[in-house]
Design an enzyme around this catalytic site. Structure first.
Site, PDB file in Angstrom:
ATOM      1  N   GLY A  59       0.815  -1.200   0.000  1.00 27.76           N
ATOM      2  CA  GLY A  59       0.000   0.000   0.000  1.00 27.76           C
ATOM      3  C   GLY A  59       0.851   1.252   0.000  1.00 27.76           C
ATOM      4  O   GLY A  59       2.081   1.195  -0.127  1.00 27.76           O
ATOM      5  N   ASP A 175      -8.711   8.731  -2.572  1.00 23.38           N
ATOM      6  CA  ASP A 175      -7.959   7.700  -3.297  1.00 23.38           C
ATOM      7  C   ASP A 175      -8.804   6.444  -3.499  1.00 23.38           C
ATOM      8  O   ASP A 175      -8.312   5.321  -3.343  1.00 23.38           O
ATOM      9  CB  ASP A 175      -6.664   7.359  -2.556  1.00 23.38           C
ATOM     10  CG  ASP A 175      -5.661   6.622  -3.447  1.00 23.38           C
ATOM     11  OD1 ASP A 175      -5.766   6.748  -4.689  1.00 23.38           O
ATOM     12  OD2 ASP A 175      -4.779   5.930  -2.907  1.00 23.38           O
TER      13      ASP A 175
END
Length: 345
Positions: A59, A175
């Site tokens: 991530g 996001d």
């Protein structure tokens, strides 16, 4: 540490300790949260010392690992990369953002680990990985029937509506993308994850602007990518892109058609879900619906659907055009542009 025993631990003021131990120079707010802590030895043991075999993905903060607390109980561990230049701030942001959020379509934060230079977030484990793992794979996509895809769309819409309207503060995710939508084990219910760059809007604030644009090309709304302006409508745009990707099984970025040069956003004709998606990805924020309108449009066939206008990024741009846009953004707004390339897990 057994998870049930863990839940019976006395809660501590976690954010307060973060302020003292990790974030020199910042002050604790009156809304300091209580969040349980795991010790490093427990996490290291549960991940087999962060073995690559247990790595689930990578991530924005760093790698994510599967950890087994017992034979039956697993968790997901997001470990802050020691080489992440912005990781500490994003770590703090993610904790403060979602520790008190409770919704079935948001990934649940179970706790954290802070020892020495180690910073880790502990989440519920999602065995079916992320949405992109299924919809962009020729073999795995057959698992998702139309009804299941529709259920995922509705769950994502409910989770986003909660962030924008029903939570204690209004949260802009910034996001949203198919790789940030996790699927649970039984019904493959969707859960929104990765709040590292999310922002809180307070009181009557409806729009904000940043000189540092962070996001994923293909999901960014035009006003955010070019001018750094973001609002709930920026998330609505990203939701529309994901909706169209779920329906088509094709990525918005890199979409090609032999008969035209349009992107995925410019390819679809009007059907209910497609039309809702196209309504969400309209170029101008004022034309996009609120999530409170999106849910009825999706679930009630009696609701009239507006005719969508031209979507943002309707025509696929070449790399030269993209560089020009980014360059213009820098010259006029001082924007620095960070782009994440999406790859299926």
């Amino acid at each position: 540490m057994h998870i049930h025993c863990f839940y019976n631990m006395v809660f501590v003021h976690f954010i307060y300790f973060i302020v003292l131990l990790c974030f020199t120079g910042s002050r604790a707010s009156k809304e300091d949260l209580e969040l349980p802590q795991f010790d490093f030895h427990t996490i290291a043991t549960a991940t087999d010392n962060f073995s690559s075999r247990n790595k689930l993905g990578e991530g924005g903060l760093g790698p994510v690992y599967k950890a087994k607390l017992t034979q039956e109980e697993s968790i997901a561990v997001k470990r802050l990369s020691k080489h992440s230049g912005q990781g500490v701030e994003e770590f703090k942001n993610e904790v403060t953002m979602i520790a008190n959020l409770q919704h079935r379509n948001l990934v649940k934060l179970l706790g954290c680990c802070i020892e020495g230079k180690e910073r880790m977030l502990i989440y519920e484990y999602m065995p079916n990985k992320s949405l992109d793992f299924f919809i962009f794979d020729q073999n795995r996509k057959v698992v998702l029937s139309w009804q299941k895809r529709f259920d995922i769309i509705m769950g994502l819409a409910r989770g986003l509506l909660y962030l924008h309207q029903d939570s204690r503060v209004r949260i802009i995710h910034r996001d949203l993308k198919s790789s940030n939508i996790l699927l649970d084990d039984e019904l493959m219910n969707p859960k929104i994850s990765d709040f590292g760059i999310a922002r809180i809007f307070r009181n009557n604030q409806s729009e904000a602007k940043t000189k540092r644009v962070i996001g994923t090309y293909g999901y960014l709304s035009p006003e955010y990518a070019i001018d750094g302006k973001f609002s709930v409508k920026s998330d609505v745009f990203s939701f529309g892109v994901i909706l169209l990707e779920i329906i088509s099984g094709r990525k918005n970025r890199g979409f090609h058609h032999p008969d035209h040069y349009h992107s995925l956003l410019g390819h679809f004709e009007v059907l209910r879900c497609i039309q809702v998606g196209l309504s969400c990805v309209q170029k101008l924020p004022k034309d996009r619906p609120e999530m409170s309108s999106v849910l009825p449009m999706l679930s009630n066939e009696g609701v009239a659907l507006p005719q969508p206008k031209e979507p943002g990024f309707f025509t696929e741009r070449s790399s030269v055009d993209i560089d020009t846009i980014i360059g213009e953004g820098r010259s006029h707004t001082g924007t620095t542009f960070t782009i994440t390339m999406v790859e299926a897990r």
